[in-house]
Structure formats: structure tokens, C-alpha cells
Design a protein around this motif. Sequence first.
Motif, PDB file in Angstrom:
ATOM      1  N   PRO A   7       5.415  -0.070   2.281  1.00  0.00           N
ATOM      2  CA  PRO A   7       6.681  -0.365   2.956  1.00  0.00           C
ATOM      3  C   PRO A   7       7.790   0.565   2.472  1.00  0.00           C
ATOM      4  N   ASP A   8       8.837   0.644   3.248  1.00  0.00           N
ATOM      5  CA  ASP A   8       9.993   1.443   2.880  1.00  0.00           C
ATOM      6  C   ASP A   8      10.913   0.587   2.005  1.00  0.00           C
ATOM      7  N   ALA A   9      10.474   0.365   0.795  1.00  0.00           N
ATOM      8  CA  ALA A   9      11.200  -0.488  -0.154  1.00  0.00           C
ATOM      9  C   ALA A   9      10.702  -0.162  -1.551  1.00  0.00           C
ATOM     10  N   ASP A  10      11.378  -0.721  -2.524  1.00  0.00           N
ATOM     11  CA  ASP A  10      10.944  -0.537  -3.901  1.00  0.00           C
ATOM     12  C   ASP A  10       9.788  -1.484  -4.201  1.00  0.00           C
ATOM     13  N   GLY A  11       8.714  -0.919  -4.782  1.00  0.00           N
ATOM     14  CA  GLY A  11       7.583  -1.748  -5.177  1.00  0.00           C
ATOM     15  C   GLY A  11       7.800  -2.345  -6.546  1.00  0.00           C
ATOM     16  N   PRO A  12       6.785  -2.970  -7.101  1.00  0.00           N
ATOM     17  CA  PRO A  12       5.425  -3.089  -6.544  1.00  0.00           C
ATOM     18  C   PRO A  12       5.361  -4.126  -5.423  1.00  0.00           C
ATOM     19  N   PHE A  13       4.223  -4.108  -4.697  1.00  0.00           N
ATOM     20  CA  PHE A  13       4.045  -4.947  -3.523  1.00  0.00           C
ATOM     21  C   PHE A  13       2.753  -5.762  -3.623  1.00  0.00           C
ATOM     22  N   PRO A  14       2.699  -6.904  -2.971  1.00  0.00           N
ATOM     23  CA  PRO A  14       1.384  -7.505  -2.732  1.00  0.00           C
ATOM     24  C   PRO A  14       0.553  -6.552  -1.876  1.00  0.00           C
ATOM     25  N   THR A  15      -0.743  -6.598  -2.029  1.00  0.00           N
ATOM     26  CA  THR A  15      -1.621  -5.660  -1.323  1.00  0.00           C
ATOM     27  C   THR A  15      -2.533  -6.404  -0.364  1.00  0.00           C
ATOM     28  N   VAL A  16      -2.539  -5.974   0.889  1.00  0.00           N
ATOM     29  CA  VAL A  16      -3.439  -6.506   1.905  1.00  0.00           C
ATOM     30  C   VAL A  16      -4.568  -5.502   2.104  1.00  0.00           C
ATOM     31  N   VAL A  17      -5.794  -5.902   1.783  1.00  0.00           N
ATOM     32  CA  VAL A  17      -6.958  -5.042   2.014  1.00  0.00           C
ATOM     33  C   VAL A  17      -7.421  -5.287   3.445  1.00  0.00           C
ATOM     34  N   PHE A  18      -7.401  -4.224   4.254  1.00  0.00           N
ATOM     35  CA  PHE A  18      -7.656  -4.359   5.692  1.00  0.00           C
ATOM     36  C   PHE A  18      -8.978  -3.698   6.068  1.00  0.00           C
ATOM     37  N   PHE A  19      -9.736  -4.403   6.940  1.00  0.00           N
ATOM     38  CA  PHE A  19     -11.011  -3.894   7.442  1.00  0.00           C
ATOM     39  C   PHE A  19     -10.950  -3.796   8.968  1.00  0.00           C
ATOM     40  N   HIS A  20     -11.246  -2.616   9.481  1.00  0.00           N
ATOM     41  CA  HIS A  20     -11.162  -2.376  10.918  1.00  0.00           C
ATOM     42  C   HIS A  20     -12.326  -3.015  11.672  1.00  0.00           C
ATOM     43  N   GLY A  21     -12.096  -3.234  12.960  1.00  0.00           N
ATOM     44  CA  GLY A  21     -13.152  -3.726  13.836  1.00  0.00           C
ATOM     45  C   GLY A  21     -13.953  -2.601  14.443  1.00  0.00           C
ATOM     46  N   GLY A  22     -14.909  -2.988  15.295  1.00  0.00           N
ATOM     47  CA  GLY A  22     -15.777  -2.016  15.962  1.00  0.00           C
ATOM     48  C   GLY A  22     -17.231  -2.427  15.945  1.00  0.00           C
ATOM     49  N   GLY A  23     -17.493  -3.722  15.777  1.00  0.00           N
ATOM     50  CA  GLY A  23     -18.865  -4.211  15.833  1.00  0.00           C
ATOM     51  C   GLY A  23     -19.742  -3.733  14.698  1.00  0.00           C
ATOM     52  N   TYR A  24     -19.147  -3.296  13.592  1.00  0.00           N
ATOM     53  CA  TYR A  24     -19.850  -2.700  12.448  1.00  0.00           C
ATOM     54  C   TYR A  24     -20.464  -1.344  12.792  1.00  0.00           C
ATOM     55  N   VAL A  25     -20.180  -0.840  13.979  1.00  0.00           N
ATOM     56  CA  VAL A  25     -20.810   0.384  14.494  1.00  0.00           C
ATOM     57  C   VAL A  25     -19.766   1.461  14.788  1.00  0.00           C
ATOM     58  N   LEU A  26     -18.599   1.037  15.243  1.00  0.00           N
ATOM     59  CA  LEU A  26     -17.516   1.935  15.618  1.00  0.00           C
ATOM     60  C   LEU A  26     -16.289   1.650  14.752  1.00  0.00           C
ATOM     61  N   GLY A  27     -15.227   2.394  14.991  1.00  0.00           N
ATOM     62  CA  GLY A  27     -13.968   2.144  14.313  1.00  0.00           C
ATOM     63  C   GLY A  27     -13.819   2.954  13.040  1.00  0.00           C
TER      64      GLY A  27
END
Length: 314
Positions: free
Chosen positions: A72-92
Amino acid sequence: MHADEIDPQALEAVERQQRFPMPHSHRGLKLLRLLSRATTWYQNRTLPSVGATIDRTIPGPAGDLDARLYLPDADGPFPTVVFFHGGGYVLGSIATHEWLCRHLARESGCAVLSVDYRLAPEHPFPAAVEDAYAAVEWTAANPEAVRGDGRVAVAGDSAGGALAAVASLMAAERDGPEIEYQVLLYPGVGVEDDHQSVEEHAGLVLSEADLQWFRECYFESDVHERNPYADPTNAGDVSGVAPATVLTAGFDPLRDGGKAYAEQLVSDGVPTRYENYEDMVHGFMTFRDVDRAYEAIVDVAGDLADALAVRGSQ
């Protein structure tokens, strides 16, 4: 569970997407991945600004994993969100979900770490699960590497939503990292062929043949499909997992599976907010020309900010 008609902007996005049908062969998959890189580059020509982006690798069970950190455009530290993309485990890829992750970081006030996990059919189950859980473990153990404050959440859409849910389940069962929250966006969990959502909406974004092909690519054996770490709806008890937001789309064949998992979470005592966007389709939160996509991002980002006390701490 679904509106009288699909949102017009979403329908336009679906019609554009249908120009490139899903190939149900390995050769066709290679061509689609190449095409996806080209179209993703075009779609990402203008992107919402964030404080910073950092490309890096993180250790995985079979080699390093590519990841991109959005700050983010702010002073850290920050909580962290670990993100996983979609795509049917095949795409993305990280790139296909760049627009979504940037907005999620902007609106939540959290750092978002988008992780590229191994894809099927080259790497069938449990490769993606192992990579996802390793990414969560690494993030929790190395907050300084992600400008983190030690608090970790998980999020993902479609297949990535399933990975986020499984990572939360594994952390609970293995006495692993403490996951503060999970955001599951139209997750690919608990899908059954006789679900009303499958019978009524398969063919819109995802056909029954698509769903079957993704399963065949991901699972080398039918036995694996009943593994709780393949699909958390197979777990007998999910009471220890993180509080959740589960979001579904009314015209999505995966809708009923996601709703059933939200009900399973509630039944096992997990604080859960379920939201169904009745006029939306599968994958809509990556549709940059759909106003409701941005509304949904703001909605779930608010849940993350509230759960992680972001606004109160700044």
C-alpha cells in the motif's frame, strides 16, 4: 440465488472471453497459455497505482516460486495477504490477477503477496497445495521480507480460493502458522455434477466439459478428489480454520459448492460472512471493465481491513 439477467457489463466480458474457447488437449493448452500472455500484457497496460511492487522468489518444496508483493501507499509494516490465482490449477499467473491484487492492496491497506504455484497437468495434485502451504509458512516465518507485521491472511479466486481454504485447513490441523482470515472468491470447492448451479449455468464461462477436463488434469486418481487437502468440503471438522468471507456469483456453476462450504464453516462454528453477487458470473472480479468487480473488491477488502484492524492501527 441468481438475478433475472446477467449484469450487462459482465455479459459483454463473457462474450469477449468466449472468442477463445477452452482447449481440452495438451497442445491446445500450450497455445492458450501463449495467447493468455499476450492478452494479459494488453489488459495490464494501465493499472491502478500502489505504493510499490517487488518481484522475488520464495522457497517451495520443489524449487523456488515466483511471487510479487504489492505494498500500500503508506508506512508499513502491514498485515500480509497471501493470494493464489485461479485458472482451474491449469491456467492463470501473477500477471492475470495483477489488476485484482493491486486493487486489493489499495483498498485493504494490506500487503498482498501473489504467488505462482506449479500448474497441472505437468504438476498434478498435490503440487499446487504443497506450494501454497509452503508460501504461507514462509510468509509467516519471514515478515521482514514482505514488510509484514507478522499477521497473515490468505485469499484466492476459483482454484486459488480452494488453495486458500486448504492452506487454512492445513495450518489448523498441523499446528502451523496462525492465519487471521481467509477470503474465498467463488472457490472451486464441493462442486457436484447434480448441483442446480452446474445444471443451470454450466456453459457460461465454464462448461461441464471444462470442469471435467480441469479435474482430469489436476488429479491422477479419483481417490485424490476425496482428500480434504484437495477439497476442504471433504474434511470432517473445519472448526479450527480462520474466520472467512466466502463470495459466490449467481450465474456461476461453482456457486452451490461455495455456498455449501460457507454453510459448513458456519455449522462448525467458524465466523463466516457469505455474499452472493446474484447478477455476476464466474471470474468476474478480474473483469476490469465491470463496475461490480470493483464493488466486490472493495467489499472483501473491507472485511480484511476489519479483521486485521488495519484502519484502526494507522
